[in-house]
Motif scaffolding. Structure first.
Motif, PDB file in Angstrom:
ATOM      1  N   THR A 269       0.846  -1.188   0.000  1.00 37.94           N
ATOM      2  CA  THR A 269       0.000   0.000   0.000  1.00 37.94           C
ATOM      3  C   THR A 269       0.885   1.243   0.000  1.00 37.94           C
ATOM      4  O   THR A 269       1.559   1.527   0.985  1.00 37.94           O
ATOM      5  CB  THR A 269      -0.913   0.011   1.238  1.00 37.94           C
ATOM      6  OG1 THR A 269      -1.768  -1.137   1.196  1.00 37.94           O
ATOM      7  CG2 THR A 269      -1.764   1.261   1.285  1.00 37.94           C
ATOM      8  N   ASN A 270       0.881   1.964  -1.125  1.00 38.36           N
ATOM      9  CA  ASN A 270       1.715   3.166  -1.204  1.00 38.36           C
ATOM     10  C   ASN A 270       1.038   4.304  -1.953  1.00 38.36           C
ATOM     11  O   ASN A 270       1.660   5.338  -2.182  1.00 38.36           O
ATOM     12  CB  ASN A 270       3.064   2.839  -1.867  1.00 38.36           C
ATOM     13  CG  ASN A 270       2.908   2.345  -3.300  1.00 38.36           C
ATOM     14  OD1 ASN A 270       1.801   2.256  -3.822  1.00 38.36           O
ATOM     15  ND2 ASN A 270       4.018   2.010  -3.925  1.00 38.36           N
ATOM     16  N   ALA A 271      -0.235   4.127  -2.340  1.00 36.92           N
ATOM     17  CA  ALA A 271      -0.923   5.170  -3.105  1.00 36.92           C
ATOM     18  C   ALA A 271      -2.252   5.563  -2.467  1.00 36.92           C
ATOM     19  O   ALA A 271      -3.147   6.046  -3.142  1.00 36.92           O
ATOM     20  CB  ALA A 271      -1.147   4.712  -4.539  1.00 36.92           C
ATOM     21  N   GLY A 272      -2.380   5.340  -1.153  1.00 32.54           N
ATOM     22  CA  GLY A 272      -3.558   5.823  -0.459  1.00 32.54           C
ATOM     23  C   GLY A 272      -4.453   4.736   0.100  1.00 32.54           C
ATOM     24  O   GLY A 272      -4.507   3.614  -0.409  1.00 32.54           O
ATOM     25  N   THR A 273      -5.140   5.068   1.205  1.00 29.73           N
ATOM     26  CA  THR A 273      -6.157   4.206   1.814  1.00 29.73           C
ATOM     27  C   THR A 273      -7.440   5.018   1.926  1.00 29.73           C
ATOM     28  O   THR A 273      -7.399   6.240   2.076  1.00 29.73           O
ATOM     29  CB  THR A 273      -5.723   3.718   3.212  1.00 29.73           C
ATOM     30  OG1 THR A 273      -5.540   4.854   4.077  1.00 29.73           O
ATOM     31  CG2 THR A 273      -4.427   2.934   3.142  1.00 29.73           C
ATOM     32  N   PHE A 274      -8.593   4.318   1.876  1.00 29.81           N
ATOM     33  CA  PHE A 274      -9.852   5.020   1.770  1.00 29.81           C
ATOM     34  C   PHE A 274     -10.917   4.384   2.662  1.00 29.81           C
ATOM     35  O   PHE A 274     -11.054   3.161   2.711  1.00 29.81           O
ATOM     36  CB  PHE A 274     -10.348   5.017   0.313  1.00 29.81           C
ATOM     37  CG  PHE A 274      -9.266   5.416  -0.660  1.00 29.81           C
ATOM     38  CD1 PHE A 274      -8.946   6.746  -0.854  1.00 29.81           C
ATOM     39  CD2 PHE A 274      -8.551   4.446  -1.343  1.00 29.81           C
ATOM     40  CE1 PHE A 274      -7.948   7.105  -1.730  1.00 29.81           C
ATOM     41  CE2 PHE A 274      -7.548   4.797  -2.227  1.00 29.81           C
ATOM     42  CZ  PHE A 274      -7.243   6.141  -2.420  1.00 29.81           C
ATOM     43  N   ASN A 275     -11.645   5.246   3.400  1.00 33.75           N
ATOM     44  CA  ASN A 275     -12.861   4.888   4.115  1.00 33.75           C
ATOM     45  C   ASN A 275     -12.655   4.056   5.365  1.00 33.75           C
ATOM     46  O   ASN A 275     -13.613   3.648   5.995  1.00 33.75           O
ATOM     47  CB  ASN A 275     -13.843   4.135   3.194  1.00 33.75           C
ATOM     48  CG  ASN A 275     -15.273   4.176   3.739  1.00 33.75           C
ATOM     49  OD1 ASN A 275     -15.756   5.254   4.100  1.00 33.75           O
ATOM     50  ND2 ASN A 275     -15.919   3.030   3.793  1.00 33.75           N
ATOM     51  N   SER A 276     -11.443   3.775   5.734  1.00 34.46           N
ATOM     52  CA  SER A 276     -11.250   2.921   6.900  1.00 34.46           C
ATOM     53  C   SER A 276      -9.882   3.162   7.496  1.00 34.46           C
ATOM     54  O   SER A 276      -8.931   3.488   6.785  1.00 34.46           O
ATOM     55  CB  SER A 276     -11.366   1.450   6.510  1.00 34.46           C
ATOM     56  OG  SER A 276     -11.034   0.627   7.610  1.00 34.46           O
ATOM     57  N   PRO A 277      -9.759   2.975   8.814  1.00 29.95           N
ATOM     58  CA  PRO A 277      -8.418   2.983   9.398  1.00 29.95           C
ATOM     59  C   PRO A 277      -7.569   1.888   8.758  1.00 29.95           C
ATOM     60  O   PRO A 277      -8.078   0.848   8.348  1.00 29.95           O
ATOM     61  CB  PRO A 277      -8.673   2.688  10.883  1.00 29.95           C
ATOM     62  CG  PRO A 277     -10.099   3.031  11.113  1.00 29.95           C
ATOM     63  CD  PRO A 277     -10.796   2.743   9.825  1.00 29.95           C
ATOM     64  N   PRO A 278      -6.253   2.085   8.661  1.00 31.03           N
ATOM     65  CA  PRO A 278      -5.398   1.072   8.044  1.00 31.03           C
ATOM     66  C   PRO A 278      -5.452  -0.282   8.743  1.00 31.03           C
ATOM     67  O   PRO A 278      -5.024  -1.273   8.165  1.00 31.03           O
ATOM     68  CB  PRO A 278      -3.998   1.695   8.145  1.00 31.03           C
ATOM     69  CG  PRO A 278      -4.235   3.155   8.259  1.00 31.03           C
ATOM     70  CD  PRO A 278      -5.509   3.300   9.025  1.00 31.03           C
ATOM     71  N   GLY A 279      -5.985  -0.326   9.966  1.00 31.79           N
ATOM     72  CA  GLY A 279      -6.065  -1.601  10.675  1.00 31.79           C
ATOM     73  C   GLY A 279      -6.877  -2.646   9.957  1.00 31.79           C
ATOM     74  O   GLY A 279      -6.693  -3.845  10.180  1.00 31.79           O
ATOM     75  N   ALA A 297      -3.790  -8.468   8.926  1.00 31.99           N
ATOM     76  CA  ALA A 297      -4.026  -7.065   8.619  1.00 31.99           C
ATOM     77  C   ALA A 297      -3.193  -6.184   9.550  1.00 31.99           C
ATOM     78  O   ALA A 297      -2.543  -6.661  10.484  1.00 31.99           O
ATOM     79  CB  ALA A 297      -5.512  -6.741   8.748  1.00 31.99           C
ATOM     80  N   ASN A 298      -3.271  -4.894   9.319  1.00 29.46           N
ATOM     81  CA  ASN A 298      -2.435  -3.971  10.071  1.00 29.46           C
ATOM     82  C   ASN A 298      -2.809  -3.880  11.544  1.00 29.46           C
ATOM     83  O   ASN A 298      -2.034  -3.352  12.338  1.00 29.46           O
ATOM     84  CB  ASN A 298      -2.504  -2.572   9.434  1.00 29.46           C
ATOM     85  CG  ASN A 298      -1.349  -1.692   9.840  1.00 29.46           C
ATOM     86  OD1 ASN A 298      -0.207  -2.132   9.882  1.00 29.46           O
ATOM     87  ND2 ASN A 298      -1.637  -0.437  10.135  1.00 29.46           N
ATOM     88  N   ASP A 299      -3.989  -4.396  11.917  1.00 33.61           N
ATOM     89  CA  ASP A 299      -4.338  -4.412  13.342  1.00 33.61           C
ATOM     90  C   ASP A 299      -3.619  -5.519  14.104  1.00 33.61           C
ATOM     91  O   ASP A 299      -3.715  -5.607  15.325  1.00 33.61           O
ATOM     92  CB  ASP A 299      -5.851  -4.534  13.538  1.00 33.61           C
ATOM     93  CG  ASP A 299      -6.420  -5.855  13.012  1.00 33.61           C
ATOM     94  OD1 ASP A 299      -5.640  -6.703  12.522  1.00 33.61           O
ATOM     95  OD2 ASP A 299      -7.648  -6.031  13.081  1.00 33.61           O
ATOM     96  N   GLY A 300      -2.900  -6.387  13.382  1.00 30.27           N
ATOM     97  CA  GLY A 300      -2.089  -7.416  14.021  1.00 30.27           C
ATOM     98  C   GLY A 300      -2.791  -8.735  14.275  1.00 30.27           C
ATOM     99  O   GLY A 300      -2.140  -9.709  14.670  1.00 30.27           O
TER     100      GLY A 300
END
Length: 374
Positions: A269-279, A297-300
């Motif tokens: 992921t290097n061009a943006g995240t949308f509508n949600s925490p990265p978790g 996922a990023n929440d571990g």
């Protein structure tokens, strides 16, 4: 005289009414529970890779472009040890993390291709001028983990492998102009800057409640089989942000782009995240490993548990020389001065039902110098 407690009497009609109220209340509770069970959170992210050279040398008589793909072949990137094993979520008495609950180790992930980026970038002038290429210690080793549930379905067993990036055997010293391409011997009237690369997207659906599940997808086609990319293009900007030229990416096909399907590529992921925490997004990993639930996922903790997308790969929008149908870099503009320029890709990614339609913009700087010294 005896006192008696009055016992209320209801007509059959009133009793029916009360029972009906109770049934309706129960239905409302069930409907609310159902709604809670079916609630879901959607998120999207984008990955972008510009595979054309981002380093050039422009002199009075020559224009050279750094061949990053060729430079990569002078380094090795290999698995050296593992896996080491750890476990979390042991539960009461640690039963889920007992040795007897350990699942078989999954196959080791392929080496991460992005780990070659630092040595390729750091050695560009060594390749241009000649000498010994090196790998800095902080870039030489890295790890990749995969997670599986225990044999009883509980516990998070983490398998971790170690990889090493090194200079290839017999590489040093390299001759001058190694991994550089002479683009022009007459650059006085300007030299062409072109672009090749790819983009990909990730969408996740996190359902909570009785039917909880976490699903990841890396598709770029809608239900009719059409690409979800629109209003897209690639531009070249100068150091002041002025647009020097570019290419509109309309519908798939030359000279625009193609959609490669069912590929197992490395997603970051290097061009943006949308509508949600990265978790609620899986930020990095091989697509099949992500969709098989082996990468958290990023929440571990959250990972794909939807079996319908296992080993299905993902889609990539490819353009320029990355496009197997066209195989030709996209010309953006001619330049005649050293400096820092920016290649910008932009557009709108239409959402599937339940997903987000969002605009995006991703950039990469390119550098044109009169001599290569760093």
């Amino acid at each position: 005289m005896h006192a008696t407690r009055a016992v209320p009497r209801y007509s059959s009609r009133a009793a029916w009414f009360l029972v009906s109220l109770a049934v309706i209340a129960a239905m409302l509770v069930a409907a609310t529970a159902d709604a809670e069970a079916s609630q879901s959170t959607n998120a999207q992210s984008l990955s972008f890779s510009l595979t054309s050279s981002d380093d050039f040398v422009l002199t009075d008589t020559e224009f050279w472009a750094y061949d990053e793909a060729a430079a990569r072949t002078y380094f090795s990137n290999a698995l050296v040890s593992g896996p080491t094993v750890s476990c979390t979520g042991g539960g009461p008495g640690g039963v889920n993390c007992q040795p007897g609950n350990q699942p078989p180790a999954p196959p080791a992930p392929d080496p991460n291709p992005n780990r070659l980026n630092p040595p390729v970038n750091n050695n560009k002038c060594v390749f241009f001028n000649g000498g010994d290429v090196t790998v800095q210690p902080q870039n030489s080793t890295y790890t990749q983990p995969l997670t599986r549930s225990g044999l009883n379905g509980s516990g998070n067993w983490r398998f971790t492998w170690t990889y090493q990036v090194a200079v290839g055997t017999g590489v040093n010293p390299v001759d001058e102009r190694t991994a550089w391409i002479l683009e022009s011997s007459d650059p006085a009237n300007g030299v062409p800057i072109s672009a090749s690369g790819w983009m990909a997207g990730q969408s996740t659906q996190n359902k909570t409640g009785k039917n909880a599940r976490f699903k990841t997808s890396h598709g770029l086609l809608d239900s009719f089989g059409a690409a979800r990319l629109e209003n897209a293009g690639i531009e070249l900007l100068d150091g002041d942000g002025n647009v020097l030229g570019g290419v509109e990416l309309g519908q798939p096909g030359f000279p625009n782009y193609s959609v490669n399907q069912n590929e197992n590529f490395y997603y970051i992921t290097n061009a943006g995240t949308f509508n949600s925490p990265p978790g609620l997004l899986v930020l990095e990993g091989w697509v099949d490993d992500i969709q098989n639930g082996l990468v958290v996922a990023n929440d571990g903790t959250t990972r794909d548990n939807f079996p319908g997308n296992d080993n299905q790969g993902g889609d990539r929008i490819v353009f320029g020389e990355e496009d197997p149908q066209n195989g030709e870099a996209l010309w953006l503009a001619d330049v005649d001065q050293p400096g820092t320029y920016t290649v910008k890709m932009f557009g709108t990614l239409k959402g599937n039902p339940g997903e987000i339609t969002t605009g995006f913009s991703a950039t990469k700087d390119i550098t044109i110098v009169s001599e290569c010294t760093a």
